[in-house]
Scaffold this motif. Structure first.
Motif, mmCIF file in Angstrom:
data_model
loop_
_atom_site.group_PDB
_atom_site.id
_atom_site.type_symbol
_atom_site.label_atom_id
_atom_site.label_comp_id
_atom_site.label_asym_id
_atom_site.label_seq_id
_atom_site.Cartn_x
_atom_site.Cartn_y
_atom_site.Cartn_z
ATOM 1 N N GLN A 199 12.889 3.060 62.880
ATOM 2 C CA GLN A 199 11.634 2.354 62.655
ATOM 3 C C GLN A 199 10.607 2.638 63.739
ATOM 4 N N LYS A 200 11.069 2.903 64.945
ATOM 5 C CA LYS A 200 10.138 3.146 66.044
ATOM 6 C C LYS A 200 9.949 4.630 66.334
ATOM 7 N N ALA A 201 10.554 5.486 65.501
ATOM 8 C CA ALA A 201 10.490 6.933 65.729
ATOM 9 C C ALA A 201 10.110 7.647 64.439
ATOM 10 N N LEU A 202 10.110 8.953 64.502
ATOM 11 C CA LEU A 202 9.832 9.747 63.315
ATOM 12 C C LEU A 202 10.990 9.631 62.321
ATOM 13 N N PHE B 5 23.274 7.722 55.731
ATOM 14 C CA PHE B 5 22.964 8.427 56.973
ATOM 15 C C PHE B 5 21.460 8.636 57.132
ATOM 16 N N VAL B 6 20.845 9.332 56.199
ATOM 17 C CA VAL B 6 19.415 9.620 56.334
ATOM 18 C C VAL B 6 18.585 8.351 56.159
ATOM 19 N N ASP B 7 18.711 7.691 55.005
ATOM 20 C CA ASP B 7 17.947 6.466 54.777
ATOM 21 C C ASP B 7 18.378 5.375 55.748
ATOM 22 N N GLY B 8 19.681 5.359 56.049
ATOM 23 C CA GLY B 8 20.177 4.357 56.994
ATOM 24 C C GLY B 8 19.520 4.484 58.352
ATOM 25 N N TYR B 9 19.409 5.725 58.837
ATOM 26 C CA TYR B 9 18.744 5.932 60.117
ATOM 27 C C TYR B 9 17.266 5.565 60.039
ATOM 28 N N ASN B 10 16.609 5.981 58.966
ATOM 29 C CA ASN B 10 15.175 5.720 58.849
ATOM 30 C C ASN B 10 14.861 4.223 58.803
ATOM 31 N N LYS B 11 15.813 3.413 58.335
ATOM 32 C CA LYS B 11 15.621 1.965 58.270
ATOM 33 C C LYS B 11 16.142 1.247 59.511
ATOM 34 N N ASN C 146 17.406 22.297 67.555
ATOM 35 C CA ASN C 146 16.578 23.498 67.626
ATOM 36 C C ASN C 146 15.697 23.456 68.874
ATOM 37 N N LYS C 147 15.608 24.553 69.603
ATOM 38 C CA LYS C 147 14.775 24.586 70.807
ATOM 39 C C LYS C 147 13.298 24.395 70.470
ATOM 40 N N ASP C 148 12.898 24.660 69.221
ATOM 41 C CA ASP C 148 11.508 24.493 68.801
ATOM 42 C C ASP C 148 11.205 23.086 68.294
ATOM 43 N N CYS C 149 12.197 22.197 68.360
ATOM 44 C CA CYS C 149 11.990 20.813 67.931
ATOM 45 C C CYS C 149 10.891 20.164 68.776
ATOM 46 N N LYS C 150 9.917 19.542 68.115
ATOM 47 C CA LYS C 150 8.794 18.937 68.836
ATOM 48 C C LYS C 150 9.154 17.600 69.474
ATOM 49 N N HIS C 151 10.178 16.942 68.957
ATOM 50 C CA HIS C 151 10.572 15.626 69.464
ATOM 51 C C HIS C 151 12.092 15.578 69.655
ATOM 52 N N PRO C 152 12.610 16.288 70.638
ATOM 53 C CA PRO C 152 14.069 16.397 70.792
ATOM 54 C C PRO C 152 14.763 15.066 71.090
ATOM 55 N N ALA C 153 14.112 14.170 71.812
ATOM 56 C CA ALA C 153 14.744 12.879 72.115
ATOM 57 C C ALA C 153 14.984 12.086 70.836
ATOM 58 N N GLN C 154 14.027 12.145 69.925
ATOM 59 C CA GLN C 154 14.194 11.434 68.658
ATOM 60 C C GLN C 154 15.211 12.145 67.763
ATOM 61 N N ALA C 155 15.248 13.460 67.844
ATOM 62 C CA ALA C 155 16.261 14.206 67.100
ATOM 63 C C ALA C 155 17.661 13.844 67.595
ATOM 64 N N ALA C 156 17.794 13.653 68.912
ATOM 65 C CA ALA C 156 19.085 13.265 69.485
ATOM 66 C C ALA C 156 19.498 11.879 68.994
ATOM 67 N N GLU C 157 18.528 10.964 68.863
ATOM 68 C CA GLU C 157 18.825 9.631 68.341
ATOM 69 C C GLU C 157 19.362 9.737 66.907
#
Length: 457
Positions: free
Chosen positions: A68-71, A57-63, A333-344
């Motif tokens: 790759q194009k997001a945080l 999940f975590v590493d899978g998403y990051n790869k 979280n409402k304080d998330c700086k990049h909510p669109a990427q968090a949603a991804e």
């Protein structure tokens, strides 16, 4: 107010104890909403499950292409028994994780009421969550018409048993009240515990029995009417169900006796089922991640296990009602700086049936309530687990678990005060009256989670 631990959180905790593992510590230094990463906190039953989630999940998403194009997502592992409290405290101070894992819709209401979460409707439309998740499950995350959480674990309740034990004594998984009571009488006469049960390690286990009895005696329609305020909890159909459950406890059918029920540990219940010392166990689909070590070669025996749908306790309620449960939900979280990427990232964690069912197959952990077909299941999955989740995804006679659809204070009342009923210090009538008073207050205050209709899930 903090909601009770979910079934998932509880089983993670007992899983650690059973394995003799020490409490998990943080696997990284990330802690809180960040401008250069997507942060996420969670806890796991074992290092194996933690490792699987990290890799797939975590590493899978990051790869992945999106990662790759997001945080990158950074996961911090917390101790099971402190995760909820730490998350609530951190979020309230503005330093919580970007992705918030709650113990289901009831707890999400607390975050929404405090203004801690972002509405997810725009992301749901963009990412196609209406098609990805079972309709009732996604709707359970709506508050005031806005979507605030995505369901991450699908659970229900069933009857677990040892086929060899039932065959030896000429029993079958009960489908009616008469069949259940006849089996219990015969088992008791033979010195066998009719229903393995206990709450020594988790007091809220008592609500499992209230849940399945209300769903199969009163029925989903009556529960729906009560949960929507159209019927009172003082209605005889609810009082009589509690009285029936109390009668069964008094006969020693649950756990061997009421006194033993309060001292029985879950290890004992699984061992009794495997050895033939107990006939049945009414539990949830979280059992799939717990029952294996007690059966077969790993346990030094040749025992097997299986499950069956819940019986009917009333002529007006069909057998096989499946109480719905969301064990975990994800929010942003409402304080998330990049909510669109968090949603991804959230989409990657919860919305893909192949990934969810791979997790189920490898670890026994409940998948998100995604739309699934028989072809989505990996070939390696235990056919007993596959059978339950296929039936659950297609469920028509749906019911309601107290920990998913009752308001938080009412849910706590259900299991705490039921102990007084079992020991005789509170009557079933007074128990239901007390619940009704508290529930009406929470219903009026908007504390009840969203509720699907009882048919056509």
């Amino acid at each position: 107010m903090s909601a009770p631990l979910s079934r998932r959180r509880f089983l993670q905790l007992t899983g650690i104890a059973a394995a003799g593992a020490t409490a998990l510590t943080a696997c990284g230094s990330g802690s809180g909403a960040s401008a250069n990463q997507i942060t996420f906190w969670d806890s796991f039953a074992s290092k194996d499950i933690e490792k699987y989630f990290q890799q797939h999940f975590v590493d899978g998403y990051n790869k992945s292409a999106a990662g790759q194009k997001a945080l990158k997502v950074h996961m911090t592992v917390k101790q099971v028994d402190t995760l909820d409290r730490l998350t609530q405290t951190a979020v309230a101070s503005g330093s919580g994780p970007d992705l918030i894992a709650t113990t289901g819709p009831a707890q999400t209401l607390n975050y929404v009421g405090n203004g801690n979460l972002l509405p997810l409707d725009a992301y749901a439309e963009k990412l196609g969550w209406q098609d990805a998740f079972l309709p009732w499950a996604l709707e359970a995350g709506r508050v005031g018409g806005k979507l605030y959480s995505v369901p991450a674990q699908l659970e229900t309740m069933s009857v677990f048993y040892n086929p060899a034990t039932l065959k030896e004594h000429g029993w079958k998984p009960p489908t009616t009240r008469a069949e259940f009571e006849d089996l219990c009488k015969d088992a008791k006469d033979k010195g066998i515990v009719p229903v393995g049960a206990g709450n020594a390690e988790w007091k809220a286990a008592t609500e499992w029995h209230v849940t399945w009895v209300w769903n199969t005696f009163a029925g989903p329609q009556a529960l729906y009417e009560a949960l929507t305020g159209k019927r009172r909890w003082t209605d005889p159909v609810f009082v009589d169900a509690i009285d029936l459950l109390k009668t069964w406890f008094d006969k020693g059918w649950f756990g061997g006796s009421t006194d033993r029920y309060f001292t029985n540990k879950f290890t004992t219940l699984y061992e009794q089922l495997a050895s033939g010392k107990a006939a049945l166990d009414f539990s949830g689909s979280w059992t799939f991640s717990e029952i294996g070590p007690y059966f077969g070669k790993s346990a030094g025996n040749d025992a097997t296990w299986d499950w069956a749908p819940l019986p009917s306790l009333s002529s007006s309620v069909p057998a096989g009602v499946q109480p719905l449960s969301i064990g975990t939900a994800y929010s942003i979280n409402k304080d998330c700086k990049h909510p669109a990427q968090a949603a991804e990232a959230l989409d990657y964690f919860a919305a893909d049936p192949g990934r969810q069912l791979g997790y189920l197959s490898s670890t026994g952990m409940a998948p998100a309530p995604v739309t699934m077909t028989a072809n989505d299941f990996p070939k390696s999955i235990d056919p007993r687990i596959k059978r339950q989740y296929l039936q659950l995804s297609e469920a028509k006679d749906i019911g309601y678990t107290t920990w998913t659809f009752w308001p938080p204070k009412s849910d706590t009342y259900v299991f705490e005060q039921m102990e007084k009923v079992l020991t005789g210090s509170l009557t079933p009538k007074d128990y239901c009256a007390g619940l009704d008073r508290l529930f009406q207050q929470e219903l009026k205050a908007g504390k009840r989670p969203p509720l699907p209709a009882p048919k056509g899930a």
